[in-house]
Design a protein around this motif. Structure first.
Motif, PDB file in Angstrom:
ATOM      1  N   ARG A 333     -10.031   5.667  -4.688  1.00  0.00           N
ATOM      2  CA  ARG A 333     -10.396   5.736  -3.276  1.00  0.00           C
ATOM      3  C   ARG A 333      -9.671   4.697  -2.429  1.00  0.00           C
ATOM      4  NH1 ARG A 333     -16.716   5.295  -3.665  1.00  0.00           N
ATOM      5  NH2 ARG A 333     -16.598   5.535  -1.393  1.00  0.00           N
ATOM      6  N   LEU A 334      -9.025   3.731  -3.052  1.00  0.00           N
ATOM      7  CA  LEU A 334      -8.261   2.689  -2.355  1.00  0.00           C
ATOM      8  C   LEU A 334      -6.964   2.482  -3.133  1.00  0.00           C
ATOM      9  CD1 LEU A 334      -7.967   0.466  -0.211  1.00  0.00           C
ATOM     10  CD2 LEU A 334      -9.242  -1.059  -1.747  1.00  0.00           C
ATOM     11  N   ASP A 335      -5.848   2.884  -2.534  1.00  0.00           N
ATOM     12  CA  ASP A 335      -4.564   2.888  -3.250  1.00  0.00           C
ATOM     13  C   ASP A 335      -3.879   1.527  -3.127  1.00  0.00           C
ATOM     14  OD1 ASP A 335      -2.272   3.479  -4.573  1.00  0.00           O
ATOM     15  OD2 ASP A 335      -1.568   5.007  -3.161  1.00  0.00           O
ATOM     16  N   LEU A 336      -4.313   0.568  -3.928  1.00  0.00           N
ATOM     17  CA  LEU A 336      -3.681  -0.746  -3.911  1.00  0.00           C
ATOM     18  C   LEU A 336      -2.268  -0.699  -4.489  1.00  0.00           C
ATOM     19  CD1 LEU A 336      -6.690  -2.981  -5.053  1.00  0.00           C
ATOM     20  CD2 LEU A 336      -5.806  -2.659  -2.726  1.00  0.00           C
ATOM     21  N   ASP A 337      -1.997   0.257  -5.361  1.00  0.00           N
ATOM     22  CA  ASP A 337      -0.646   0.378  -5.916  1.00  0.00           C
ATOM     23  C   ASP A 337       0.379   0.631  -4.818  1.00  0.00           C
ATOM     24  OD1 ASP A 337      -1.172   0.107  -8.731  1.00  0.00           O
ATOM     25  OD2 ASP A 337      -2.093   2.087  -8.679  1.00  0.00           O
ATOM     26  N   ALA A 338      -0.031   1.274  -3.736  1.00  0.00           N
ATOM     27  CA  ALA A 338       0.904   1.599  -2.662  1.00  0.00           C
ATOM     28  C   ALA A 338       1.437   0.359  -1.950  1.00  0.00           C
ATOM     29  CB  ALA A 338       0.226   2.525  -1.654  1.00  0.00           C
ATOM     30  N   PHE A 339       0.736  -0.760  -2.093  1.00  0.00           N
ATOM     31  CA  PHE A 339       1.199  -1.997  -1.463  1.00  0.00           C
ATOM     32  C   PHE A 339       2.292  -2.691  -2.279  1.00  0.00           C
ATOM     33  CE2 PHE A 339      -2.952  -1.395   0.438  1.00  0.00           C
ATOM     34  CZ  PHE A 339      -2.738  -1.765   1.764  1.00  0.00           C
ATOM     35  N   VAL A 340       2.463  -2.286  -3.536  1.00  0.00           N
ATOM     36  CA  VAL A 340       3.445  -2.924  -4.413  1.00  0.00           C
ATOM     37  C   VAL A 340       4.788  -2.226  -4.247  1.00  0.00           C
ATOM     38  CG1 VAL A 340       4.014  -3.577  -6.775  1.00  0.00           C
ATOM     39  CG2 VAL A 340       1.609  -3.502  -6.039  1.00  0.00           C
TER      40      VAL A 340
END
Length: 368
Positions: A333-340
């Protein structure tokens, strides 16, 4: 005592270098953490350039996740083997804010008491100043135990480590400070890492319209991938007029919440006038000390009502927010991978600083 490799800024404006440093055994209330990943944040550039203070040499890095290796006397909340995200809000539990049940505003956050030092050369023995009390561009670092927040060990270190600073600042600016909720309209001015996280947080909170404002079309395109419903290039259009037009249905005179993620007087004024009557402005962009907002008439501050807020670390409480956001990440529900944007080695930090300046990345993440 042990020795590890670490990225150090020795002098103002000079390129960072890889140094051998001494890590003391943890004393009372302290922990040694084996760092697995650490994001490269613009704050580290500020440290290198003397924009924070002059307490060189600096041990850089602060958006980190890793494994607790050892703890000192009296530490009960963590133990060796725990997977943790490091934070720079280790609350004291005793100040006025903590006493009234608002530890997210703690006045007396603390760091490790002992100092890490340079190990080699003419400067051997020189005490290091860890960035934000963490210093995690290092194979291991010494922190206060309260700076370690346990999260689900199934999470990817490179992703959840970013909760340690910029991503938390943006998410929290929307959810905690701005109180974005279902059906609210939100504008985010500045689409770097913090602004992008504010967009993601607004979407997560159920905002009906999320307007991304920037001068770089690359960032605006990326903002749509994080859930922005509208974009405005403020080189090509007046952002205040554009935001008001987008939000103008049902008689609105602007966005319910405008999040300023740049930290400049001109963009703050845009945020002020782009909000609806009785709307909220959230300043999460970090200004420099000399910046002022001289052209904001006090009668307008009075007449428009609402709230003018600043958001320090996204008004987060790490013990509450980090595990919750990690769970949302693991649930998809929260795409933290997209910040990398990229994973790099510990020797590549200076090159990553250039990419930040050029706007080429959201986050480079050092993998150790």
């Amino acid at each position: 005592m042990q020795q590890v490799k670490a990225v150090v800024a020795l002098a103002k404006g000079e390129p960072v270098t890889l140094q051998t440093i001494n890590i003391p055994d943890p004393g009372p209330g302290e922990a040694v953490v084996k760092v697995q990943a650490c994001g490269v944040c613009h704050t580290d550039v500020h440290y290198r350039d003397g924009g924070i203070n002059d307490d060189f040499p600096f041990l850089l890095g602060h958006e980190a996740a890793g494994i607790v290796e050892a703890v000192g006397l009296g530490v009960t909340e963590i133990e060796p083997g725990d997977f943790v995200v490091l934070n720079w809000r280790a609350v004291c539990g005793n100040c006025r804010a903590c006493g009234r049940g608002e530890p997210q505003y703690c006045f007396n956050t603390h760091n490790a008491t002992q100092k890490m030092t340079l190990a080699d050369g003419e400067l051997a023995g020189t005490e290091l100043t860890p960035a934000l009390g963490i210093g995690a561009f290092a194979e291991k670092t010494l922190v206060a135990a309260g700076q370690c927040t346990k999260v689900d060990p199934r999470a990817r270190p490179a992703a959840v480590g970013l909760l340690g600073c910029g991503v938390m600042a943006g998410l929290g600016a929307a959810i905690n400070t701005g109180n974005v909720g279902r059906g609210k309209t939100v504008a985010v001015i500045g689409c770097g890492g913090v602004g992008m996280a504010a967009i993601a947080g607004s979407v997560l909170a159920g905002a009906s319209k999320v307007i991304a404002v920037d001068i770089d079309d690359r960032k605006l395109e990326r903002a749509r991938t994080f859930g922005a419903t509208h974009t405005v290039n403020s080189r090509q259009a007046d952002p205040v007029a554009a935001i008001k037009e987008i939000c103008g249905a049902n008689g609105a005179d602007g966005a319910d919440v405008v999040i300023e993620a740049v930290g400049r007087p001109e963009t703050y004024e845009q945020a002020f006038y782009a909000r609806d009557l009785a709307g909220t402005v959230v300043l999460v962009g970090v200004p420099t000390p000399e910046m002022k907002v001289p052209d904001l008439p006090l009668i307008d501050v009075f007449g428009r009502g609402g709230s003018l807020k600043s958001s320090w670390y996204g008004d987060c409480l790490p013990s509450r927010d980090f595990p919750m956001l990690t769970d949302l990440y693991l649930q998809g529900r929260l795409d933290l991978d997209a910040f990398v944007s990229e994973e790099i080695g510990i020797g590549d930090v200076e090159a990553a600083f250039t990419k930040i300046h050029d706007g080429d990345v959201l986050r480079s993440v050092v993998i150790l």
